[in-house]
Motif scaffolding. Sequence first.
Motif, PDB file in Angstrom:
ATOM      1  N   GLY A 251       0.688  -1.219   0.018  1.00  6.35           N
ATOM      2  CA  GLY A 251       0.095   0.151   0.105  1.00  6.35           C
ATOM      3  C   GLY A 251       0.983   1.433  -0.018  1.00  6.35           C
ATOM      4  O   GLY A 251       0.251   2.357  -0.160  1.00  6.35           O
ATOM      5  N   LEU A 252       2.224   1.275   0.260  1.00 12.04           N
ATOM      6  CA  LEU A 252       3.056   2.497   0.102  1.00 12.04           C
ATOM      7  C   LEU A 252       3.591   2.468  -1.299  1.00 12.04           C
ATOM      8  O   LEU A 252       3.956   1.482  -1.949  1.00 12.04           O
ATOM      9  CB  LEU A 252       4.169   2.381   1.214  1.00 12.04           C
ATOM     10  N   LEU A 253       4.312   3.669  -1.527  1.00 13.56           N
ATOM     11  CA  LEU A 253       4.989   3.833  -2.726  1.00 13.56           C
ATOM     12  C   LEU A 253       6.261   3.061  -2.501  1.00 13.56           C
ATOM     13  O   LEU A 253       6.688   2.837  -1.609  1.00 13.56           O
ATOM     14  CB  LEU A 253       5.245   5.424  -2.760  1.00 13.56           C
ATOM     15  N   PRO A 254       6.793   2.708  -3.788  1.00 16.07           N
ATOM     16  CA  PRO A 254       7.997   1.645  -3.726  1.00 16.07           C
ATOM     17  C   PRO A 254       9.113   2.345  -3.052  1.00 16.07           C
ATOM     18  O   PRO A 254       9.323   3.643  -2.656  1.00 16.07           O
ATOM     19  CB  PRO A 254       8.350   1.623  -5.166  1.00 16.07           C
ATOM     20  N   SER A 255      10.004   1.374  -2.329  1.00 12.49           N
ATOM     21  CA  SER A 255      11.014   1.804  -1.354  1.00 12.49           C
ATOM     22  C   SER A 255      12.308   1.646  -2.229  1.00 12.49           C
ATOM     23  O   SER A 255      12.490   0.961  -2.860  1.00 12.49           O
ATOM     24  CB  SER A 255      11.180   0.587  -0.316  1.00 12.49           C
ATOM     25  N   ALA A 256      13.288   2.492  -1.746  1.00 12.43           N
ATOM     26  CA  ALA A 256      14.459   2.680  -2.411  1.00 12.43           C
ATOM     27  C   ALA A 256      15.605   1.784  -1.397  1.00 12.43           C
ATOM     28  O   ALA A 256      16.653   1.614  -1.482  1.00 12.43           O
ATOM     29  CB  ALA A 256      15.207   4.158  -2.106  1.00 12.43           C
ATOM     30  N   GLY A 257      15.054   0.908  -0.554  1.00 13.78           N
ATOM     31  CA  GLY A 257      15.943   0.255   0.266  1.00 13.78           C
ATOM     32  C   GLY A 257      16.590   0.786   1.269  1.00 13.78           C
ATOM     33  O   GLY A 257      16.225   1.893   1.957  1.00 13.78           O
ATOM     34  N   ALA A 258      18.112   0.628   1.244  1.00 10.68           N
ATOM     35  CA  ALA A 258      18.809   1.163   2.300  1.00 10.68           C
ATOM     36  C   ALA A 258      19.589   2.475   1.694  1.00 10.68           C
ATOM     37  O   ALA A 258      20.535   3.124   2.141  1.00 10.68           O
ATOM     38  CB  ALA A 258      19.762   0.305   3.041  1.00 10.68           C
ATOM     39  N   LEU A 259      19.171   2.758   0.211  1.00 10.20           N
ATOM     40  CA  LEU A 259      20.145   3.729  -0.494  1.00 10.20           C
ATOM     41  C   LEU A 259      19.621   5.241   0.134  1.00 10.20           C
ATOM     42  O   LEU A 259      18.290   5.405   0.405  1.00 10.20           O
ATOM     43  CB  LEU A 259      19.704   3.661  -1.922  1.00 10.20           C
ATOM     44  N   SER A 260      20.351   5.961   0.270  1.00 11.85           N
ATOM     45  CA  SER A 260      20.180   7.217   0.597  1.00 11.85           C
ATOM     46  C   SER A 260      19.413   8.133  -0.626  1.00 11.85           C
ATOM     47  O   SER A 260      19.530   7.539  -1.793  1.00 11.85           O
ATOM     48  CB  SER A 260      21.495   8.183   0.973  1.00 11.85           C
ATOM     49  N   PRO A 261      18.904   9.274  -0.460  1.00 10.37           N
ATOM     50  CA  PRO A 261      18.071   9.698  -1.390  1.00 10.37           C
ATOM     51  C   PRO A 261      18.935  10.151  -2.621  1.00 10.37           C
ATOM     52  O   PRO A 261      18.730   9.957  -3.814  1.00 10.37           O
ATOM     53  CB  PRO A 261      17.525  11.064  -0.965  1.00 10.37           C
ATOM     54  N   VAL A 262      20.213  10.807  -2.537  1.00 10.62           N
ATOM     55  CA  VAL A 262      21.116  10.662  -3.651  1.00 10.62           C
ATOM     56  C   VAL A 262      21.609   9.647  -4.468  1.00 10.62           C
ATOM     57  O   VAL A 262      21.627   9.702  -5.575  1.00 10.62           O
ATOM     58  CB  VAL A 262      22.186  11.924  -3.438  1.00 10.62           C
ATOM     59  N   LYS A 263      21.566   8.529  -3.848  1.00 13.01           N
ATOM     60  CA  LYS A 263      21.994   7.332  -4.417  1.00 13.01           C
ATOM     61  C   LYS A 263      20.778   6.524  -4.899  1.00 13.01           C
ATOM     62  O   LYS A 263      20.795   5.914  -5.975  1.00 13.01           O
ATOM     63  CB  LYS A 263      22.815   6.465  -3.338  1.00 13.01           C
ATOM     64  N   ALA A 264      19.717   6.747  -4.304  1.00  8.42           N
ATOM     65  CA  ALA A 264      18.509   6.324  -4.927  1.00  8.42           C
ATOM     66  C   ALA A 264      18.086   7.038  -6.132  1.00  8.42           C
ATOM     67  O   ALA A 264      17.545   6.498  -7.076  1.00  8.42           O
ATOM     68  CB  ALA A 264      17.315   6.780  -3.947  1.00  8.42           C
ATOM     69  N   ARG A 265      18.463   8.295  -6.164  1.00 10.62           N
ATOM     70  CA  ARG A 265      18.281   8.969  -7.445  1.00 10.62           C
ATOM     71  C   ARG A 265      19.218   8.380  -8.582  1.00 10.62           C
ATOM     72  O   ARG A 265      18.587   8.309  -9.708  1.00 10.62           O
ATOM     73  CB  ARG A 265      18.692  10.675  -7.319  1.00 10.62           C
ATOM     74  N   ILE A 266      20.195   8.157  -8.394  1.00  9.61           N
ATOM     75  CA  ILE A 266      21.239   7.373  -9.428  1.00  9.61           C
ATOM     76  C   ILE A 266      20.584   6.272  -9.587  1.00  9.61           C
ATOM     77  O   ILE A 266      20.658   5.855 -11.195  1.00  9.61           O
ATOM     78  CB  ILE A 266      22.600   7.189  -8.762  1.00  9.61           C
ATOM     79  N   GLU A 267      20.331   5.588  -8.584  1.00 10.34           N
ATOM     80  CA  GLU A 267      19.680   4.098  -9.020  1.00 10.34           C
ATOM     81  C   GLU A 267      18.318   4.292 -10.002  1.00 10.34           C
ATOM     82  O   GLU A 267      18.283   3.476 -10.931  1.00 10.34           O
ATOM     83  CB  GLU A 267      19.290   3.445  -8.031  1.00 10.34           C
ATOM     84  N   LEU A 268      17.565   5.082 -10.030  1.00 12.29           N
ATOM     85  CA  LEU A 268      16.378   5.214 -10.759  1.00 12.29           C
ATOM     86  C   LEU A 268      16.839   5.823 -11.914  1.00 12.29           C
ATOM     87  O   LEU A 268      16.337   5.451 -13.070  1.00 12.29           O
ATOM     88  CB  LEU A 268      15.532   6.476  -9.909  1.00 12.29           C
ATOM     89  N   ILE A 269      17.903   6.844 -12.049  1.00 12.97           N
ATOM     90  CA  ILE A 269      18.292   7.394 -13.312  1.00 12.97           C
ATOM     91  C   ILE A 269      18.841   6.169 -13.999  1.00 12.97           C
ATOM     92  O   ILE A 269      18.406   5.974 -15.534  1.00 12.97           O
ATOM     93  CB  ILE A 269      19.354   8.362 -13.250  1.00 12.97           C
ATOM     94  N   LEU A 270      19.566   5.322 -13.626  1.00 11.24           N
ATOM     95  CA  LEU A 270      20.166   4.166 -14.532  1.00 11.24           C
ATOM     96  C   LEU A 270      18.972   3.055 -14.800  1.00 11.24           C
ATOM     97  O   LEU A 270      18.975   2.506 -15.870  1.00 11.24           O
ATOM     98  CB  LEU A 270      21.126   3.395 -13.465  1.00 11.24           C
ATOM     99  N   ALA A 271      17.992   2.906 -13.688  1.00  7.14           N
ATOM    100  CA  ALA A 271      16.906   2.083 -14.368  1.00  7.14           C
ATOM    101  C   ALA A 271      16.009   2.778 -15.262  1.00  7.14           C
ATOM    102  O   ALA A 271      15.570   1.880 -16.305  1.00  7.14           O
ATOM    103  CB  ALA A 271      15.875   2.154 -13.044  1.00  7.14           C
ATOM    104  N   LEU A 272      15.702   4.188 -15.449  1.00  7.01           N
ATOM    105  CA  LEU A 272      15.250   4.711 -16.484  1.00  7.01           C
ATOM    106  C   LEU A 272      15.765   4.545 -17.881  1.00  7.01           C
ATOM    107  O   LEU A 272      15.519   4.594 -19.174  1.00  7.01           O
ATOM    108  CB  LEU A 272      14.842   6.000 -16.160  1.00  7.01           C
ATOM    109  N   LEU A 273      17.324   4.747 -17.792  1.00  9.43           N
ATOM    110  CA  LEU A 273      18.222   4.640 -18.749  1.00  9.43           C
ATOM    111  C   LEU A 273      17.785   3.150 -19.472  1.00  9.43           C
ATOM    112  O   LEU A 273      18.006   3.291 -20.742  1.00  9.43           O
ATOM    113  CB  LEU A 273      19.575   4.799 -18.595  1.00  9.43           C
ATOM    114  N   ALA A 274      17.757   2.165 -18.930  1.00 12.26           N
ATOM    115  CA  ALA A 274      17.598   0.935 -19.398  1.00 12.26           C
ATOM    116  C   ALA A 274      16.327   0.703 -19.925  1.00 12.26           C
ATOM    117  O   ALA A 274      16.136   0.002 -20.958  1.00 12.26           O
ATOM    118  CB  ALA A 274      17.974  -0.041 -18.290  1.00 12.26           C
ATOM    119  N   GLU A 275      15.453   1.497 -19.659  1.00 10.87           N
ATOM    120  CA  GLU A 275      13.945   1.372 -20.312  1.00 10.87           C
ATOM    121  C   GLU A 275      13.868   2.397 -21.427  1.00 10.87           C
ATOM    122  O   GLU A 275      13.011   2.510 -22.099  1.00 10.87           O
ATOM    123  CB  GLU A 275      13.139   1.643 -19.277  1.00 10.87           C
ATOM    124  N   ALA A 276      14.946   3.315 -21.641  1.00 10.03           N
ATOM    125  CA  ALA A 276      14.640   4.315 -22.883  1.00 10.03           C
ATOM    126  C   ALA A 276      14.817   3.602 -24.072  1.00 10.03           C
ATOM    127  O   ALA A 276      15.539   2.315 -24.235  1.00 10.03           O
ATOM    128  CB  ALA A 276      15.691   5.336 -22.534  1.00 10.03           C
TER     129      ALA A 276
END
Length: 306
Positions: A281-306
């Motif tokens: 019921g909650l928005l997806p978690s970034a696990g133990a990543l800090s906000p700035v590292k979660a941002r990098i992880e999301l950028i890399l994930a979106l690059l894979a989908e581009a």
Amino acid sequence: MIVILGTGGTIAGTAKTASDGVGYTAAQLRVEDLLAAVPALAGHKLEAQQVAQLDSKDMDFATWQRLAVAVQQQLDRPEVSGVVITHGTDTLEETAYFLHRVLAPAKPVVLTAAMRPATALAPDGPQNLFDAVQVAGTPGARGVVVAFAGRVHDAVQVRKTHSYRVDTFESVDGAVVARVEEGSVRTVGRWPAGEALGLAHIAAPTDRWPRVEIVMNHAGANGAVVRALRASGIDGLVAAGTGNGTLSVALDTALREAEAGGVRVVRSTRCDAGPVMDLPGLLPSAGALSPVKARIELILALLAEA
């Protein structure tokens, strides 16, 4: 052979007086100058290359892309046993995590930096650079790590935790990889490993990389920033929530509206350490990543989908 790649930062900064530890200009000295300031490295087999020359608060995707290529080129040379990168402290943890995810090297890639400029009364850069070279030459060392103030941190764990102290970096859950003591490296944890995404993953022109921003939960967070960012055209959002990634009702509503509109959203925490639980019921978690590292992880994930 160990290769030193320079990118600027406070370690290469200068001030008008030796007593000025904060009013300096970063990225003034070249990497060859930094090596010349460490006579103890004279007997080591080293090469130096200046990849960038900037204050790390101004780090950008183009420099990351260029740095990743430069690191991989050096790692591909059989005679190179490790790479050291001199960097600014402000975004060092982001660069380290980016290189870890893209390259996941079997050889050591060691980032180091300084909190005091090279002209300070007692600069910390020379000792950190000396230590980083020792780490890069350690048998069995591997992965992207940060050597700073006598400790070696995993790229995934490391965070800058103090605005002024020379021991600013911490492994947030205590997972220090090694300690450097009088030039000797004592391993106390595990060297980082992982599966490399590869340079092809980040080959797109950087002006086409996904745009991902960070928003923070705080008292009175009403979601207006999320709606403004959506209007500006973003691809992803990282919510730096309070505690276990908690969000105000208004901010949560705005983030869910963004998600429904095609924006990828993940929750991190503004706390210094600890994971965010992935609960129904909650928005997806970034696990133990800090906000700035979660941002990098999301950028890399979106690059894979581009």
